[in-house]
Write an enzyme that holds these catalytic residues in place. Structure first.
Site, PDB file in Angstrom:
ATOM      1  N   ASP A  49       0.856  -1.200   0.000  1.00  0.00           N
ATOM      2  CA  ASP A  49       0.000   0.000   0.000  1.00  0.00           C
ATOM      3  C   ASP A  49       0.884   1.240   0.000  1.00  0.00           C
ATOM      4  O   ASP A  49       1.710   1.429   0.896  1.00  0.00           O
ATOM      5  CB  ASP A  49      -0.866   0.028   1.258  1.00  0.00           C
ATOM      6  N   TYR A  54       3.301   9.938   0.304  1.00  0.00           N
ATOM      7  CA  TYR A  54       4.303   9.380   1.209  1.00  0.00           C
ATOM      8  C   TYR A  54       5.736   9.644   0.752  1.00  0.00           C
ATOM      9  O   TYR A  54       6.663   9.581   1.550  1.00  0.00           O
ATOM     10  CB  TYR A  54       4.131   7.854   1.376  1.00  0.00           C
ATOM     11  N   LYS A  83      -2.465   6.354  -4.269  1.00  0.00           N
ATOM     12  CA  LYS A  83      -3.588   7.257  -3.953  1.00  0.00           C
ATOM     13  C   LYS A  83      -3.320   8.654  -4.501  1.00  0.00           C
ATOM     14  O   LYS A  83      -2.164   9.072  -4.593  1.00  0.00           O
ATOM     15  CB  LYS A  83      -3.781   7.366  -2.433  1.00  0.00           C
ATOM     16  N   HIS A 114      -7.294   9.752  -1.704  1.00  0.00           N
ATOM     17  CA  HIS A 114      -6.719   9.677  -0.357  1.00  0.00           C
ATOM     18  C   HIS A 114      -7.646  10.255   0.712  1.00  0.00           C
ATOM     19  O   HIS A 114      -7.815   9.672   1.792  1.00  0.00           O
ATOM     20  CB  HIS A 114      -5.361  10.401  -0.366  1.00  0.00           C
TER      21      HIS A 114
HETATM   22  P1  NDP Z   1       0.891   1.243  12.172  1.00  0.00           P
HETATM   23  O1  NDP Z   1      -0.370   1.382  12.955  1.00  0.00           O
HETATM   24  O2  NDP Z   1       1.144   0.004  11.392  1.00  0.00           O
HETATM   25  O3  NDP Z   1       2.092   1.505  13.210  1.00  0.00           O
HETATM   26  C1  NDP Z   1       3.428   1.422  12.830  1.00  0.00           C
HETATM   27  C2  NDP Z   1       4.284   1.845  14.012  1.00  0.00           C
HETATM   28  O4  NDP Z   1       4.050   0.952  15.109  1.00  0.00           O
HETATM   29  C3  NDP Z   1       5.761   1.805  13.689  1.00  0.00           C
HETATM   30  O5  NDP Z   1       6.368   2.924  14.285  1.00  0.00           O
HETATM   31  C4  NDP Z   1       6.214   0.511  14.354  1.00  0.00           C
HETATM   32  O6  NDP Z   1       7.529   0.582  14.857  1.00  0.00           O
HETATM   33  C5  NDP Z   1       5.286   0.439  15.555  1.00  0.00           C
HETATM   34  N1  NDP Z   1       5.108  -0.947  15.981  1.00  0.00           N
HETATM   35  C6  NDP Z   1       4.446  -1.936  15.332  1.00  0.00           C
HETATM   36  N2  NDP Z   1       4.487  -3.056  16.054  1.00  0.00           N
HETATM   37  C7  NDP Z   1       5.193  -2.795  17.177  1.00  0.00           C
HETATM   38  C8  NDP Z   1       5.578  -3.563  18.301  1.00  0.00           C
HETATM   39  N3  NDP Z   1       5.227  -4.838  18.418  1.00  0.00           N
HETATM   40  N4  NDP Z   1       6.306  -2.948  19.264  1.00  0.00           N
HETATM   41  C9  NDP Z   1       6.675  -1.666  19.150  1.00  0.00           C
HETATM   42  N5  NDP Z   1       6.337  -0.877  18.099  1.00  0.00           N
HETATM   43  C10 NDP Z   1       5.607  -1.443  17.121  1.00  0.00           C
HETATM   44  O7  NDP Z   1       1.169   2.497  11.245  1.00  0.00           O
HETATM   45  P2  NDP Z   1       0.692   3.437  10.095  1.00  0.00           P
HETATM   46  O8  NDP Z   1      -0.014   4.602  10.699  1.00  0.00           O
HETATM   47  O9  NDP Z   1       1.850   3.662   9.247  1.00  0.00           O
HETATM   48  O10 NDP Z   1      -0.417   2.621   9.271  1.00  0.00           O
HETATM   49  C11 NDP Z   1      -0.070   1.562   8.428  1.00  0.00           C
HETATM   50  C12 NDP Z   1      -0.204   1.900   6.947  1.00  0.00           C
HETATM   51  O11 NDP Z   1      -1.535   2.300   6.628  1.00  0.00           O
HETATM   52  C13 NDP Z   1       0.628   3.102   6.468  1.00  0.00           C
HETATM   53  O12 NDP Z   1       2.003   2.833   6.429  1.00  0.00           O
HETATM   54  C14 NDP Z   1      -0.047   3.432   5.168  1.00  0.00           C
HETATM   55  O13 NDP Z   1       0.344   2.528   4.162  1.00  0.00           O
HETATM   56  C15 NDP Z   1      -1.507   3.261   5.568  1.00  0.00           C
HETATM   57  N6  NDP Z   1      -2.107   4.530   6.039  1.00  0.00           N
HETATM   58  C16 NDP Z   1      -3.069   5.124   5.256  1.00  0.00           C
HETATM   59  C17 NDP Z   1      -3.641   6.329   5.623  1.00  0.00           C
HETATM   60  C18 NDP Z   1      -4.682   6.944   4.758  1.00  0.00           C
HETATM   61  O14 NDP Z   1      -5.005   8.129   4.973  1.00  0.00           O
HETATM   62  N7  NDP Z   1      -5.233   6.234   3.796  1.00  0.00           N
HETATM   63  C19 NDP Z   1      -3.272   7.017   6.860  1.00  0.00           C
HETATM   64  C20 NDP Z   1      -2.297   6.299   7.652  1.00  0.00           C
HETATM   65  C21 NDP Z   1      -1.763   5.093   7.243  1.00  0.00           C
HETATM   66  P3  NDP Z   1       8.705  -0.271  14.151  1.00  0.00           P
HETATM   67  O15 NDP Z   1       8.967   0.454  12.879  1.00  0.00           O
HETATM   68  O16 NDP Z   1       9.800  -0.198  15.152  1.00  0.00           O
HETATM   69  O17 NDP Z   1       8.173  -1.666  13.941  1.00  0.00           O
END
Ligand code: NDP
Length: 325
Positions: A49, A54, A83, A114
């Protein structure tokens, strides 16, 4: 144990989308995305995605080129989304062309709007968050009553008709009021997906049910609440991880996949990317308990200013949310 990477969801146009997708919001160093994508695809992910906004598409493109060149995966076995950002609302095909160029692809599997708003960007969609002198967002249209976002959608429909650059179109960040504005105006191609923030602290059951009733597959973003992963601190999620002998991430992924939704975890930790792909078979009762977390104490983590006024429940002070009360 079954793998979440193997689950496909049927779209209303007859195509299907792999339920587990890799999120690609940029880490501090966006070039890390290349290795993240390579790791994910080698671990079995088939859905990536991304979005013009981004700024990570060229790194994803580098990863895909390497994977295709090495014969690790074929283009047709992957599902890639992108998007169009609100500041590009007037030119979705131009936005798509930029994305395709950076991704090094001829088509994307899903092209989404988006956010359903129109921001004042130039012909290249810049700046992405245009502001007036007083610091307020510069819209080309009223974010609550305006209809320019529907013009964008119609232009996206034209892209399907006139080109081979997209297989399906969808939306993101659409509330029920926005879907009610859009759906009667769809000319030919209904949105197959609505990508929204969704996790046990924000179950959005009315919106999820509404999408289901319209044949729209929900894809969950920020499944652990984004940076800091606050959702994983919920005691019930930790208890379920112990009960099913999996990680907390696998519980938050299973919450969506077992409910027929997509989910987009993101991680800079390559080990985590590889190891959060099992699909524990949570009981109906446990799935309902997860909904209860957010029904009792809802929390929204992605609160960007362009979402205010779109009618999302739990958006503090939202002018449209009374519609649901
Ligand atoms: P997530 O909810 O997937 O969170 C990711 C964060 O959580 C990272 O910093 C990661 O750290 C941390 N994390 C995950 N697992 C753990 C764990 N077990 N322990 C500690 N830290 C953890 O993030 P996003 O908000 O990025 O959402 C995911 C995807 O959704 C985006 O990347 C994008 O592709 C999409 N998105 C779409 C949007 C829209 O408007 N359409 C808006 C927001 C997101 P680490 O890197 O250390 O693992």
């Amino acid at each position: 144990m079954q793998l979440a990477t193997k689950v496909d969801l049927k779209l209303s146009n007859g195509k299907s989308i792999p339920a587990l997708g890799l999120g690609t919001v940029p880490p501090e160093d966006p070039s890390e995305l290349k290795q993240q994508v390579i790791t994910a695809i080698k671990a079995g992910y088939r859905h990536i995605d991304t979005a013009w906004y981004y700024g990570t598409e060229k790194y994803i493109g580098q990863a895909l080129k390497e994977l295709f060149d090495e014969g690790v995966i074929k283009r047709e076995d992957l599902f890639v989304t992108t998007k169009v950002w609100p500041s590009f609302w007037h030119s979705p095909e131009k936005s798509l062309d930029k994305s395709l160029e950076d991704l090094g692809l001829d088509y994307v599997d899903l092209f989404m709007q988006h956010w359903p708003v129109a921001l004042h960007g130039d012909e290249n969609g810049l700046p992405p968050a245009p502001k007036h002198d007083d610091g307020s967002l510069w819209y080309d249209d009223d974010p609550v009553t305006g209809t320019k976002f529907i013009e964008t959608y119609h232009k996206m429909e034209d892209i399907i008709d006139k080109t081979s650059k997209v297989k399906s179109i969808g939306v993101s960040n659409y509330s029920i009021p926005k879907l009610k504005q859009l759906l009667p105006k769809v000319r030919k191609y209904a949105p197959v997906v609505n990508q929204i923030e969704l996790h046990p602290q924000l179950p959005q059951l009315e919106l999820v049910d509404y999408c289901k009733s319209k044949g729209i597959v929900v894809v969950a973003y920020s499944p652990v609440g984004s940076n800091g992963a606050p959702v994983l601190k919920v005691p019930l999620i930790q208890e379920l991880a112990k009960k099913y002998d999996v990680t907390t991430n696998e519980i938050t992924n299973a919450y969506h996949v077992l409910n027929g939704r997509g989910v987009l975890p993101r991680s800079s930790n390559l080990e985590r990317i590889k190891t959060i792909i099992r699909l524990p078979q949570l009981s109906e009762d446990d799935l309902k308990k997860l909904d209860q977390v957010g029904l009792q104490n809802p929390k929204r983590y992605i609160c960007d200013s362009w979402g205010y006024g779109l009618g999302f429940r739990y958006w503090e002070g939202d002018t449209l949310s009374t519609e649901f009360d």
